[in-house]
Design a protein around this motif. Sequence first.
Motif, PDB file in Angstrom:
ATOM      1  N   ARG A  18       0.830  -1.213   0.000  1.00 29.10           N
ATOM      2  CA  ARG A  18       0.000   0.000   0.000  1.00 29.10           C
ATOM      3  C   ARG A  18       0.860   1.258   0.000  1.00 29.10           C
ATOM      4  N   ILE A  19       1.884   1.275   0.842  1.00 28.10           N
ATOM      5  CA  ILE A  19       2.792   2.428   0.893  1.00 28.10           C
ATOM      6  C   ILE A  19       3.417   2.663  -0.481  1.00 28.10           C
ATOM      7  N   GLY A  20       3.849   1.579  -1.120  1.00 25.62           N
ATOM      8  CA  GLY A  20       4.459   1.705  -2.442  1.00 25.62           C
ATOM      9  C   GLY A  20       3.516   2.321  -3.453  1.00 25.62           C
ATOM     10  N   ARG A  21       2.269   1.863  -3.473  1.00 24.75           N
ATOM     11  CA  ARG A  21       1.281   2.399  -4.424  1.00 24.75           C
ATOM     12  C   ARG A  21       0.989   3.866  -4.163  1.00 24.75           C
ATOM     13  N   GLU A  22       0.807   4.212  -2.900  1.00 21.75           N
ATOM     14  CA  GLU A  22       0.429   5.586  -2.567  1.00 21.75           C
ATOM     15  C   GLU A  22       1.544   6.576  -2.865  1.00 21.75           C
ATOM     16  N   VAL A  23       2.766   6.218  -2.522  1.00 19.48           N
ATOM     17  CA  VAL A  23       3.888   7.127  -2.792  1.00 19.48           C
ATOM     18  C   VAL A  23       4.115   7.250  -4.293  1.00 19.48           C
ATOM     19  N   ALA A  24       4.057   6.148  -5.019  1.00 21.78           N
ATOM     20  CA  ALA A  24       4.266   6.193  -6.470  1.00 21.78           C
ATOM     21  C   ALA A  24       3.218   7.075  -7.134  1.00 21.78           C
ATOM     22  N   ALA A  25       1.966   6.956  -6.721  1.00 25.83           N
ATOM     23  CA  ALA A  25       0.903   7.783  -7.306  1.00 25.83           C
ATOM     24  C   ALA A  25       1.149   9.258  -7.024  1.00 25.83           C
ATOM     25  N   ARG A  26       1.611   9.563  -5.836  1.00 26.15           N
ATOM     26  CA  ARG A  26       1.887  10.953  -5.470  1.00 26.15           C
ATOM     27  C   ARG A  26       3.034  11.520  -6.306  1.00 26.15           C
ATOM     28  N   LEU A  27       4.101  10.748  -6.453  1.00 25.58           N
ATOM     29  CA  LEU A  27       5.250  11.221  -7.224  1.00 25.58           C
ATOM     30  C   LEU A  27       4.904  11.379  -8.700  1.00 25.58           C
ATOM     31  N   GLU A  28       4.142  10.451  -9.237  1.00 26.68           N
ATOM     32  CA  GLU A  28       3.813  10.511 -10.657  1.00 26.68           C
ATOM     33  C   GLU A  28       2.838  11.633 -10.986  1.00 26.68           C
ATOM     34  N   ALA A  29       2.165  12.175  -9.976  1.00 23.21           N
ATOM     35  CA  ALA A  29       1.262  13.306 -10.190  1.00 23.21           C
ATOM     36  C   ALA A  29       1.991  14.649 -10.129  1.00 23.21           C
ATOM     37  N   ASP A  30       3.268  14.626  -9.748  1.00 25.82           N
ATOM     38  CA  ASP A  30       4.056  15.858  -9.612  1.00 25.82           C
ATOM     39  C   ASP A  30       4.789  16.126 -10.925  1.00 25.82           C
ATOM     40  N   PRO A  31       4.516  17.255 -11.596  1.00 30.74           N
ATOM     41  CA  PRO A  31       5.142  17.527 -12.898  1.00 30.74           C
ATOM     42  C   PRO A  31       6.651  17.751 -12.839  1.00 30.74           C
ATOM     43  N   LYS A  32       7.192  17.993 -11.651  1.00 31.02           N
ATOM     44  CA  LYS A  32       8.629  18.201 -11.514  1.00 31.02           C
ATOM     45  C   LYS A  32       9.398  16.884 -11.432  1.00 31.02           C
ATOM     46  N   ILE A  33       8.670  15.786 -11.304  1.00 32.20           N
ATOM     47  CA  ILE A  33       9.283  14.485 -11.077  1.00 32.20           C
ATOM     48  C   ILE A  33       9.127  13.612 -12.313  1.00 32.20           C
ATOM     49  N   THR A  34      10.195  12.884 -12.658  1.00 30.85           N
ATOM     50  CA  THR A  34      10.196  12.004 -13.830  1.00 30.85           C
ATOM     51  C   THR A  34      10.485  10.574 -13.386  1.00 30.85           C
ATOM     52  N   ARG A  35       9.739   9.633 -13.924  1.00 31.41           N
ATOM     53  CA  ARG A  35      10.004   8.228 -13.616  1.00 31.41           C
ATOM     54  C   ARG A  35      11.174   7.747 -14.466  1.00 31.41           C
ATOM     55  N   ALA A  36      12.090   7.015 -13.847  1.00 29.94           N
ATOM     56  CA  ALA A  36      13.244   6.478 -14.571  1.00 29.94           C
ATOM     57  C   ALA A  36      12.786   5.401 -15.547  1.00 29.94           C
ATOM     58  N   LYS A  37      13.575   5.230 -16.609  1.00 32.31           N
ATOM     59  CA  LYS A  37      13.220   4.292 -17.662  1.00 32.31           C
ATOM     60  C   LYS A  37      13.669   2.884 -17.303  1.00 32.31           C
ATOM     61  N   THR A  38      12.930   2.282 -16.383  1.00 31.13           N
ATOM     62  CA  THR A  38      13.174   0.901 -15.987  1.00 31.13           C
ATOM     63  C   THR A  38      11.871   0.322 -15.471  1.00 31.13           C
ATOM     64  N   ALA A  42      10.288   0.934  -8.978  1.00 26.98           N
ATOM     65  CA  ALA A  42       9.699   2.271  -9.031  1.00 26.98           C
ATOM     66  C   ALA A  42      10.789   3.262  -8.631  1.00 26.98           C
ATOM     67  N   MET A  43      11.258   4.053  -9.598  1.00 28.96           N
ATOM     68  CA  MET A  43      12.428   4.910  -9.413  1.00 28.96           C
ATOM     69  C   MET A  43      12.176   6.243 -10.103  1.00 28.96           C
ATOM     70  N   TYR A  44      12.529   7.352  -9.437  1.00 28.85           N
ATOM     71  CA  TYR A  44      12.172   8.683  -9.917  1.00 28.85           C
ATOM     72  C   TYR A  44      13.322   9.671  -9.719  1.00 28.85           C
ATOM     73  N   THR A  45      13.277  10.758 -10.481  1.00 33.46           N
ATOM     74  CA  THR A  45      14.249  11.839 -10.316  1.00 33.46           C
ATOM     75  C   THR A  45      13.531  13.174 -10.185  1.00 33.46           C
ATOM     76  N   TYR A  46      14.135  14.075  -9.425  1.00 28.76           N
ATOM     77  CA  TYR A  46      13.603  15.425  -9.208  1.00 28.76           C
ATOM     78  C   TYR A  46      14.791  16.378  -9.308  1.00 28.76           C
ATOM     79  N   PRO A  47      14.995  17.044 -10.464  1.00 30.17           N
ATOM     80  CA  PRO A  47      16.127  17.973 -10.606  1.00 30.17           C
ATOM     81  C   PRO A  47      15.956  19.200  -9.708  1.00 30.17           C
ATOM     82  N   ASP A  48      17.070  19.709  -9.221  1.00 32.12           N
ATOM     83  CA  ASP A  48      17.087  20.954  -8.441  1.00 32.12           C
ATOM     84  C   ASP A  48      16.147  20.920  -7.237  1.00 32.12           C
TER      85      ASP A  48
END
Length: 240
Positions: A18-38, A42-48
Amino acid sequence: MSKNVGRVSGTPSPNRARIGREVAARLEADPKITRAKTEAAAMYTYPDFLSAHECDLLIELIDAAARPSTLLATHNDPEFRTSSSTDLDRWSDAVWPIDDRIAILLGLPPANAETMQGQRYAPGQQFRAHCDYFHEGAEYWAKMLEYGGQRTWTAMVYLNDVDEGGATWFPRAGVRFKPKRGLMVIWNNMCPDGSPNYDTLHEGTRVVEGQKYIITKWFRENAWIRGHVPTYVSSTGAQR
């Protein structure tokens, strides 16, 4: 699809799933965050994520109290982890607002977060391939259960550019991140079913030239801090 066959270090967990799903959904809704190509994790980047001023301040704090990095379990290779580490004062005016911002970004309770750790890598230093999650069959596991249980998400921020070397490499996921000042890398250490994901195996590769500074924040599945966790209040009196 995960290749985590024969290397499971724990059992599935509905709570961690559940924690994994909720955090992933939150990160993927943020336009400043990009999901890594893998597809391996579940892996993400946030520049600056951090400003230059914040990075410089954290570097000063790391340098002021750096000690040789340690390992939770013993290892026969003396070159396995050769960096220096600093446990940053969670409640200080410099650290607290950054600490809270990371928890808010992921949508996780601040009480579930371990103390933020700063790391410094000099030329020739490294952290060989490892996973951030705990091996539930290890001797230390009973103690980890007393303090929040399994690690779920990791948030790591590079505080400076590195002249050469020092990349964070996920060999099983096929992803490599080059240190870039202010860049945050975020990943879920669990599989979708809440079991540890061996595909999150990663390495802090050897620094060749220059120094490397990072901060790392690990989150547990339950509260790591016992008791009340206050909300940060800035010097101007504004609550964050």
